[in-house]
Design a protein around this motif. Structure first.
Motif, PDB file in Angstrom:
ATOM      1  N   PRO A 117     -22.705 -24.656  33.912  1.00  0.00           N
ATOM      2  CA  PRO A 117     -22.468 -25.813  33.662  1.00  0.00           C
ATOM      3  C   PRO A 117     -21.520 -26.169  32.436  1.00  0.00           C
ATOM      4  CG  PRO A 117     -24.914 -25.739  32.874  1.00  0.00           C
ATOM      5  CD  PRO A 117     -24.177 -24.241  33.512  1.00  0.00           C
ATOM      6  N   PRO A 118     -20.666 -26.881  32.596  1.00  0.00           N
ATOM      7  CA  PRO A 118     -19.522 -27.085  31.544  1.00  0.00           C
ATOM      8  C   PRO A 118     -20.359 -27.564  30.100  1.00  0.00           C
ATOM      9  CG  PRO A 118     -19.458 -28.931  32.930  1.00  0.00           C
ATOM     10  CD  PRO A 118     -20.594 -28.013  33.590  1.00  0.00           C
ATOM     11  N   GLU A 119     -21.450 -28.074  30.056  1.00  0.00           N
ATOM     12  CA  GLU A 119     -22.057 -28.200  28.746  1.00  0.00           C
ATOM     13  C   GLU A 119     -22.412 -27.032  28.194  1.00  0.00           C
ATOM     14  OE1 GLU A 119     -22.511 -31.930  31.614  1.00  0.00           O
ATOM     15  OE2 GLU A 119     -23.019 -29.492  31.958  1.00  0.00           O
ATOM     16  N   VAL A 120     -22.667 -25.892  28.646  1.00  0.00           N
ATOM     17  CA  VAL A 120     -23.082 -24.766  28.053  1.00  0.00           C
ATOM     18  C   VAL A 120     -21.786 -24.124  27.422  1.00  0.00           C
ATOM     19  CG1 VAL A 120     -23.771 -22.280  28.482  1.00  0.00           C
ATOM     20  CG2 VAL A 120     -24.754 -24.264  29.887  1.00  0.00           C
ATOM     21  N   THR A 121     -20.641 -24.364  27.827  1.00  0.00           N
ATOM     22  CA  THR A 121     -19.352 -23.690  27.323  1.00  0.00           C
ATOM     23  C   THR A 121     -18.500 -24.564  26.390  1.00  0.00           C
ATOM     24  OG1 THR A 121     -18.084 -24.271  29.078  1.00  0.00           O
ATOM     25  CG2 THR A 121     -19.269 -22.206  29.200  1.00  0.00           C
ATOM     26  N   ILE A 122     -19.052 -26.084  26.256  1.00  0.00           N
ATOM     27  CA  ILE A 122     -18.089 -26.970  25.505  1.00  0.00           C
ATOM     28  C   ILE A 122     -18.038 -26.495  24.215  1.00  0.00           C
ATOM     29  CG2 ILE A 122     -19.794 -28.636  25.301  1.00  0.00           C
ATOM     30  CD1 ILE A 122     -16.244 -29.321  26.373  1.00  0.00           C
ATOM     31  N   VAL A 123     -19.346 -26.290  23.520  1.00  0.00           N
ATOM     32  CA  VAL A 123     -19.108 -25.818  21.910  1.00  0.00           C
ATOM     33  C   VAL A 123     -18.143 -24.627  21.701  1.00  0.00           C
ATOM     34  CG1 VAL A 123     -20.505 -25.265  20.141  1.00  0.00           C
ATOM     35  CG2 VAL A 123     -21.310 -27.069  21.762  1.00  0.00           C
ATOM     36  N   PRO A 124     -18.454 -23.489  22.294  1.00  0.00           N
ATOM     37  CA  PRO A 124     -17.541 -22.398  21.986  1.00  0.00           C
ATOM     38  C   PRO A 124     -16.038 -22.787  22.407  1.00  0.00           C
ATOM     39  CG  PRO A 124     -18.891 -21.904  23.890  1.00  0.00           C
ATOM     40  CD  PRO A 124     -19.531 -23.344  23.268  1.00  0.00           C
ATOM     41  N   LEU A 125     -15.980 -23.344  23.371  1.00  0.00           N
ATOM     42  CA  LEU A 125     -14.350 -23.955  23.698  1.00  0.00           C
ATOM     43  C   LEU A 125     -13.812 -24.878  22.551  1.00  0.00           C
ATOM     44  CD1 LEU A 125     -14.764 -24.506  27.691  1.00  0.00           C
ATOM     45  CD2 LEU A 125     -13.461 -22.464  26.355  1.00  0.00           C
ATOM     46  N   PHE A 126     -14.779 -25.822  22.227  1.00  0.00           N
ATOM     47  CA  PHE A 126     -14.065 -26.692  21.189  1.00  0.00           C
ATOM     48  C   PHE A 126     -13.772 -25.829  20.030  1.00  0.00           C
ATOM     49  CE2 PHE A 126     -15.225 -29.326  17.323  1.00  0.00           C
ATOM     50  CZ  PHE A 126     -14.181 -30.290  17.530  1.00  0.00           C
ATOM     51  N   ARG A 127     -14.552 -25.060  19.538  1.00  0.00           N
ATOM     52  CA  ARG A 127     -14.277 -24.154  18.430  1.00  0.00           C
ATOM     53  C   ARG A 127     -13.000 -23.474  18.436  1.00  0.00           C
ATOM     54  NH1 ARG A 127     -18.685 -23.391  14.774  1.00  0.00           N
ATOM     55  NH2 ARG A 127     -17.713 -21.161  14.300  1.00  0.00           N
ATOM     56  N   MET A 128     -12.873 -22.894  19.905  1.00  0.00           N
ATOM     57  CA  MET A 128     -11.547 -22.045  20.208  1.00  0.00           C
ATOM     58  C   MET A 128     -10.313 -23.102  20.016  1.00  0.00           C
ATOM     59  SD  MET A 128     -12.788 -19.769  23.035  1.00  0.00           S
ATOM     60  CE  MET A 128     -11.161 -19.185  23.595  1.00  0.00           C
ATOM     61  N   VAL A 129     -10.424 -24.206  20.430  1.00  0.00           N
ATOM     62  CA  VAL A 129      -9.461 -25.272  20.626  1.00  0.00           C
ATOM     63  C   VAL A 129      -9.105 -25.734  19.489  1.00  0.00           C
ATOM     64  CG1 VAL A 129      -8.749 -27.542  21.434  1.00  0.00           C
ATOM     65  CG2 VAL A 129      -9.764 -25.890  23.149  1.00  0.00           C
ATOM     66  N   ALA A 131      -9.544 -24.023  16.622  1.00  0.00           N
ATOM     67  CA  ALA A 131      -8.831 -22.910  15.863  1.00  0.00           C
ATOM     68  C   ALA A 131      -7.573 -22.913  16.081  1.00  0.00           C
ATOM     69  CB  ALA A 131      -9.787 -21.733  15.887  1.00  0.00           C
ATOM     70  N   ALA A 132      -7.134 -23.243  17.233  1.00  0.00           N
ATOM     71  CA  ALA A 132      -5.809 -23.060  17.679  1.00  0.00           C
ATOM     72  C   ALA A 132      -5.018 -24.212  17.282  1.00  0.00           C
ATOM     73  CB  ALA A 132      -5.818 -22.753  19.196  1.00  0.00           C
ATOM     74  N   GLY A 133      -5.665 -25.489  16.665  1.00  0.00           N
ATOM     75  CA  GLY A 133      -5.051 -26.522  16.300  1.00  0.00           C
ATOM     76  C   GLY A 133      -4.486 -27.444  17.371  1.00  0.00           C
ATOM     77  N   VAL A 139      -3.262 -30.167  25.920  1.00  0.00           N
ATOM     78  CA  VAL A 139      -3.244 -28.757  26.377  1.00  0.00           C
ATOM     79  C   VAL A 139      -4.587 -28.032  26.878  1.00  0.00           C
ATOM     80  CG1 VAL A 139      -2.748 -26.470  25.441  1.00  0.00           C
ATOM     81  CG2 VAL A 139      -1.361 -28.314  24.743  1.00  0.00           C
ATOM     82  N   PRO A 140      -5.696 -28.325  26.172  1.00  0.00           N
ATOM     83  CA  PRO A 140      -6.864 -27.958  26.840  1.00  0.00           C
ATOM     84  C   PRO A 140      -7.376 -28.468  28.118  1.00  0.00           C
ATOM     85  CG  PRO A 140      -7.255 -29.444  24.809  1.00  0.00           C
ATOM     86  CD  PRO A 140      -5.949 -29.117  24.743  1.00  0.00           C
ATOM     87  N   LEU A 141      -6.822 -30.032  28.331  1.00  0.00           N
ATOM     88  CA  LEU A 141      -7.182 -30.472  29.329  1.00  0.00           C
ATOM     89  C   LEU A 141      -6.501 -29.949  30.560  1.00  0.00           C
ATOM     90  CD1 LEU A 141      -7.365 -34.037  28.290  1.00  0.00           C
ATOM     91  CD2 LEU A 141      -8.980 -32.658  28.259  1.00  0.00           C
ATOM     92  N   ILE A 142      -5.489 -29.227  30.518  1.00  0.00           N
ATOM     93  CA  ILE A 142      -4.549 -28.458  31.263  1.00  0.00           C
ATOM     94  C   ILE A 142      -4.766 -26.960  31.831  1.00  0.00           C
ATOM     95  CG2 ILE A 142      -2.346 -27.860  32.179  1.00  0.00           C
ATOM     96  CD1 ILE A 142      -1.330 -30.562  30.827  1.00  0.00           C
ATOM     97  N   PRO A 214     -12.276 -34.995  27.752  1.00  0.00           N
ATOM     98  CA  PRO A 214     -11.442 -35.644  26.958  1.00  0.00           C
ATOM     99  C   PRO A 214     -12.158 -36.467  25.834  1.00  0.00           C
ATOM    100  CG  PRO A 214     -11.110 -36.129  29.371  1.00  0.00           C
ATOM    101  CD  PRO A 214     -12.118 -35.192  29.305  1.00  0.00           C
ATOM    102  N   LEU A 215     -13.508 -36.649  26.078  1.00  0.00           N
ATOM    103  CA  LEU A 215     -14.360 -37.170  25.055  1.00  0.00           C
ATOM    104  C   LEU A 215     -14.492 -36.227  23.949  1.00  0.00           C
ATOM    105  CD1 LEU A 215     -16.179 -39.469  24.113  1.00  0.00           C
ATOM    106  CD2 LEU A 215     -18.124 -38.046  25.153  1.00  0.00           C
ATOM    107  N   VAL A 216     -14.392 -34.889  24.268  1.00  0.00           N
ATOM    108  CA  VAL A 216     -14.512 -33.883  22.978  1.00  0.00           C
ATOM    109  C   VAL A 216     -13.058 -33.638  22.384  1.00  0.00           C
ATOM    110  CG1 VAL A 216     -15.080 -31.600  22.728  1.00  0.00           C
ATOM    111  CG2 VAL A 216     -16.526 -32.763  24.221  1.00  0.00           C
ATOM    112  N   TYR A 217     -12.076 -33.582  23.367  1.00  0.00           N
ATOM    113  CA  TYR A 217     -10.974 -32.959  22.931  1.00  0.00           C
ATOM    114  C   TYR A 217      -9.841 -34.011  22.321  1.00  0.00           C
ATOM    115  CZ  TYR A 217     -12.573 -28.752  25.196  1.00  0.00           C
ATOM    116  OH  TYR A 217     -13.225 -27.668  25.385  1.00  0.00           O
ATOM    117  N   LEU A 218     -10.012 -35.328  22.588  1.00  0.00           N
ATOM    118  CA  LEU A 218      -9.095 -36.413  22.196  1.00  0.00           C
ATOM    119  C   LEU A 218      -9.616 -37.374  21.379  1.00  0.00           C
ATOM    120  CD1 LEU A 218      -7.760 -37.086  25.958  1.00  0.00           C
ATOM    121  CD2 LEU A 218      -7.030 -35.586  24.058  1.00  0.00           C
ATOM    122  N   THR A 219      -8.671 -37.930  20.581  1.00  0.00           N
ATOM    123  CA  THR A 219      -9.229 -38.905  19.526  1.00  0.00           C
ATOM    124  C   THR A 219      -8.310 -40.059  19.513  1.00  0.00           C
ATOM    125  OG1 THR A 219      -8.003 -37.930  17.823  1.00  0.00           O
ATOM    126  CG2 THR A 219     -10.338 -37.186  17.981  1.00  0.00           C
TER     127      THR A 219
END
Length: 278
Positions: A117-129, A131-133, A139-142, A214-219
């Motif tokens: 499920p996406p909820e499992v990977t959302i935290v490590p993906l957020f940390r990677m995104v 770290a990449a600024g 970009v992460p949504l694409i 979008p909720l996690v990556y966009l502000t």
């Protein structure tokens, strides 16, 4: 009355009755988007607006940049769909036609991505995104959906479709001097329109309805997509403004209907042919 005509009439009546629970919410959403707020919360509820108004639609664009958010969802959905189709078609063709060691193992490992499920990977993906600024960018949504679960499902559909194609077509193309790349682009891919239509609908709907990412990556509101934007229609007390939200929601349904109307035939054919051979 002929028996076949009677049976057809009974069948149509039953189907119409069964369609009511599915059609009614859409009917209520569209009609309520033209009602004032007092009529929506009033009792008894009305099936048609007594006071017809387009003010909710005007407020939907006035209270936040809905046009910009609409464009964000459209272009992200189109780019993700096009990129995923290219990636999945090439991967599916490779798994179906190119013989290499551990091909079945690779395919099974690939399918396990659907079970995560996406909820499992959302935290490590957020940390990677982060770290990449790339926080508060599209970009992460694409990029992430092109290598995530939608891409896995698309690869499965394309692989099953390519397995159903006659091998003689490729052998004839090979005799004409085409290599693997030419066979894929000139023979296999043009014949895969039903599977491409199925993948396009699945991926576009997944991107269009995406809310967690979008909720996690966009502000910034200017970079919001529509699912996230729809939650922002609130008054000064934090209560939802229902008629404005329903007006914005009605507008978000239009691209989905357009995509489905143009690709529904290919969608049905693609899903039907994915299980013919495997």
């Amino acid at each position: 009355m002929r028996p076949d005509v009677l049976r057809r009439g009974v069948l149509v009546g039953l189907l119409a009755l069964m369609a009511v629970p599915f059609v009614f919410p859409t009917w209520w959403m569209i009609t309520s988007s033209f009602k004032p707020m007092s009529e929506i919360v009033g009792t008894p509820p009305t099936m048609w607006p007594h006071t017809f108004t387009v003010q909710p639609y005007l407020d939907a664009f006035r209270t936040q940049p809905l046009a910009r958010q609409y464009w964000n969802s459209v272009y992200i959905g189109v780019v993700v769909t096009a990129g995923t189709i290219v990636i999945c078609s090439m991967a599916g063709y490779a798994l179906a036609r190119i013989r290499f060691r551990f091909a079945n193992v690779v395919f099974l490992v690939l399918l396990t991505g659907v079970m995560v499920p996406p909820e499992v990977t959302i935290v490590p993906l957020f940390r990677m995104v982060r770290a990449a600024g790339l926080i508060d960018t599209h970009v992460p949504l694409i990029v992430i959906p092109m290598i995530g679960a939608p891409s896995v499902i698309g690869t499965f559909i394309m692989r099953q479709f390519f397995l159903s194609l006659p091998v003689e077509l490729e052998e004839a193309a090979r005799l004409d001097g085409l290599g693997p790349w030419g066979i894929f682009w000139r023979i296999a891919f043009p014949l895969a329109r039903p599977a491409v239509g199925a993948v396009a609908i699945i991926v576009f709907l997944r991107s269009w309805n995406s809310y967690l990412e979008p909720l996690v990556y966009l502000t910034s509101k200017e970079k919001f997509t529509l699912p996230l934007a729809l939650t922002q229609y609130r008054d000064n007390y934090g209560q939802l403004v229902w008629n404005t939200q329903l007006a914005a929601t009605t507008l978000t349904v239009i691209p989905v209907l357009i995509v489905f109307l143009f690709a529904q035939k290919q969608f049905v054919q693609g899903l039907a042919q994915t299980g013919l051979k495997g």
